[in-house]
Design an enzyme around this catalytic site. Structure first.
Site, PDB file in Angstrom:
ATOM      1  N   GLU A 128      -8.082   3.860   1.184  1.00  0.00           N
ATOM      2  CA  GLU A 128      -8.492   4.199   2.549  1.00  0.00           C
ATOM      3  C   GLU A 128      -7.317   3.994   3.490  1.00  0.00           C
ATOM      4  O   GLU A 128      -6.325   3.348   3.119  1.00  0.00           O
ATOM      5  CB  GLU A 128      -9.680   3.324   2.967  1.00  0.00           C
ATOM      6  CG  GLU A 128     -10.909   3.556   2.098  1.00  0.00           C
ATOM      7  CD  GLU A 128     -12.124   2.752   2.525  1.00  0.00           C
ATOM      8  OE1 GLU A 128     -13.187   2.944   1.933  1.00  0.00           O
ATOM      9  OE2 GLU A 128     -11.989   1.916   3.455  1.00  0.00           O
ATOM     10  N   PRO A 129      -7.394   4.535   4.706  1.00  0.00           N
ATOM     11  CA  PRO A 129      -6.263   4.390   5.638  1.00  0.00           C
ATOM     12  C   PRO A 129      -5.809   2.946   5.827  1.00  0.00           C
ATOM     13  O   PRO A 129      -4.627   2.687   6.027  1.00  0.00           O
ATOM     14  CB  PRO A 129      -6.822   4.989   6.940  1.00  0.00           C
ATOM     15  CG  PRO A 129      -7.798   6.020   6.473  1.00  0.00           C
ATOM     16  CD  PRO A 129      -8.438   5.436   5.251  1.00  0.00           C
ATOM     17  N   GLU A 248      -3.506   3.465 -17.753  1.00  0.00           N
ATOM     18  CA  GLU A 248      -2.888   4.213 -16.654  1.00  0.00           C
ATOM     19  C   GLU A 248      -1.429   3.797 -16.471  1.00  0.00           C
ATOM     20  O   GLU A 248      -0.545   4.647 -16.294  1.00  0.00           O
ATOM     21  CB  GLU A 248      -3.661   3.974 -15.359  1.00  0.00           C
ATOM     22  CG  GLU A 248      -3.074   4.670 -14.142  1.00  0.00           C
ATOM     23  CD  GLU A 248      -3.827   4.376 -12.852  1.00  0.00           C
ATOM     24  OE1 GLU A 248      -3.290   4.679 -11.777  1.00  0.00           O
ATOM     25  OE2 GLU A 248      -4.956   3.835 -12.937  1.00  0.00           O
ATOM     26  N   ARG A 249      -1.161   2.502 -16.545  1.00  0.00           N
ATOM     27  CA  ARG A 249       0.208   2.024 -16.333  1.00  0.00           C
ATOM     28  C   ARG A 249       1.108   2.366 -17.514  1.00  0.00           C
ATOM     29  O   ARG A 249       2.287   2.672 -17.324  1.00  0.00           O
ATOM     30  CB  ARG A 249       0.173   0.525 -16.037  1.00  0.00           C
ATOM     31  CG  ARG A 249      -0.389   0.265 -14.643  1.00  0.00           C
ATOM     32  CD  ARG A 249      -0.788  -1.157 -14.377  1.00  0.00           C
ATOM     33  NE  ARG A 249      -1.276  -1.266 -12.999  1.00  0.00           N
ATOM     34  CZ  ARG A 249      -1.962  -2.289 -12.515  1.00  0.00           C
ATOM     35  NH1 ARG A 249      -2.265  -3.311 -13.299  1.00  0.00           N
ATOM     36  NH2 ARG A 249      -2.360  -2.289 -11.253  1.00  0.00           N
ATOM     37  N   GLY A 370      -0.187   0.805  -8.881  1.00  0.00           N
ATOM     38  CA  GLY A 370       0.215  -0.581  -8.654  1.00  0.00           C
ATOM     39  C   GLY A 370       1.707  -0.642  -8.386  1.00  0.00           C
ATOM     40  O   GLY A 370       2.512  -0.183  -9.188  1.00  0.00           O
TER      41      GLY A 370
END
Length: 385
Positions: A128-129, A248-249, A370
């Protein structure tokens, strides 16, 4: 150094992907970059190669349990050609595993067949922002209706990869307030069709690199989401979000090592052809030393990645090991690609040369999945610090 992680089956698949890239991707890639996204039918074409059905059970049209090494091969081949498949890696490598792990039988019947055919692509909306690494700070809300039949979704997200080229979006939203004892409580995952009323696209963000992977702001205004689209248990979403992070990493490490390897190959070809002071640039000692250093760094990163692929295959890849792989490989790629661009001189700064594209595309790898700082924190914790 000789690699031993791939079988003949993986190498045959590599040739298929390499041929596909040469025919279907490279000739059109500059046009796709100008459009800031790949054409939607690219994913259907990838599905015809079996590349969107990894791990999807055969009853839903997929290939069944599949080694992640096939996806690693695809990343290596796109890097070799300095191209990309849009948000393919996000959809199939990051989001699909959530559905495979958490969806019930009815949900799998609804969603998986379309994913297997490439007609349904996926994105995920977490950031989110005002909320990046601290996912517990998510403020997007999903309020359950009085009759319990649906959620009302409101809020905004940013940096959402592939949203305009996706049919379904996995949204992390707050379904209950957090508690002083547990800030992570109260988050849930909802699967939201991107054509839902109230699901709005904001700006398509103009990035430094990765031009063919659209990145968007999105917002939700009273979006009705049936309770049948809740993924897993309500209020337990935070625990789900971390389950796929090691893979994912590792994936990011695979891609960035392949990009660094490609950069060395591009630089070697360039310095052998380019002449200054009447001699090939490759004949100068500095050029030889720089490429020797780069090739050695790539070999070290490749050894780390290949060990990670084997650990993943055995189900033994730990979060700390994945963090080590991502940290080392992304930082190495940044150094190597920068040195290889330097060897190109002024032409390295011109986008028609693939080294420039690699340079721009690789920078974000130290941020997404990350940040390097977060990776260091994970490794330090593993050391007992």
């Amino acid at each position: 150094m000789k690699r031993t992680v791939y079988t003949d089956e993986h190498e045959a698949f590599r040739e298929t992907i390499r041929t596909f890239i040469a025919k279907e991707v490279t000739p059109h890639y500059e046009e796709w970059e100008r459009a800031n996204q790949v054409p939607r039918d690219l994913f259907v074409k990838l599905a015809e190669l079996g590349a969107t059905g990894f791990d999807i059970p055969e009853q839903y049209g997929g290939a069944g349990p599949t080694s992640f090494k096939f996806q690693a091969v695809m990343q290596e081949e796109t890097a070799r050609a300095a191209v990309g498949f849009g948000h393919y890696n996000v959809s199939i490598g990051i989001v699909l595993p959530y559905l495979l792990r958490l969806a019930n039988a009815e949900q799998k019947q609804r969603w998986l067949p379309g994913i297997a055919t490439g007609e349904t692509m996926l994105c995920i909306a977490m950031t989110e922002p005002g909320t990046g690494s601290d996912l517990a700070g998510i403020t997007t809300t999903a309020r359950l209706s009085p009759d319990g039949s649906h959620y009302i979704l409101n809020g905004a997200k940013t940096f959402i990869t592939g949203a305009r080229n996706s049919e379904l979006c996995v949204v992390a939203a707050r379904t209950a307030p957090s508690t002083p004892e547990n800030r992570r409580f109260g988050l849930s995952l909802l699967v939201v069709p991107t054509d839902s009323p109230g699901f709005e696209f904001g700006r398509k963000l103009d990035k430094i690199g990765m031009k063919t992977s659209d990145t968007n702001e999105i917002s939700f205004t009273d979006v009705v989401v049936p309770v049948e689209n809740l993924l897993g248990e309500q209020d337990m979403g935070f625990s789900y979000l971390g389950q796929n992070l090691p893979r994912e990493r590792l994936s990011i490490g695979v891609g960035q090592t392949a990009a660094a390897s490609a950069a060395v190959a591009f630089a070697k070809d360039y310095v052998e052809q380019r002449r200054v002071f009447g001699k090939p640039v490759a004949s100068f000692q500095n050029t030889k030393f720089v490429l020797a250093e780069c090739a050695t760094e790539v070999a070290a990163a490749q050894a780390l990645v290949d060990k990670g692929l084997e650990l993943d295959e055995a189900g033994e890849l730990t979060p700390a090991d994945a963090a080590r792989i991502k940290l080392f490989c992304t930082e190495t790629a940044g150094r190597v690609i920068d040195k290889c661009l330097q060897l190109h001189g002024g032409y390295g700064y011109i986008l028609e040369y693939p080294i420039a594209r690699l340079y721009a595309d690789t920078r974000v790898s130290r941020i997404y999945g990350g940040t390097s700082e977060v990776m260091k924190t994970i490794v330090a914790k593993d050391l007992g610090l």
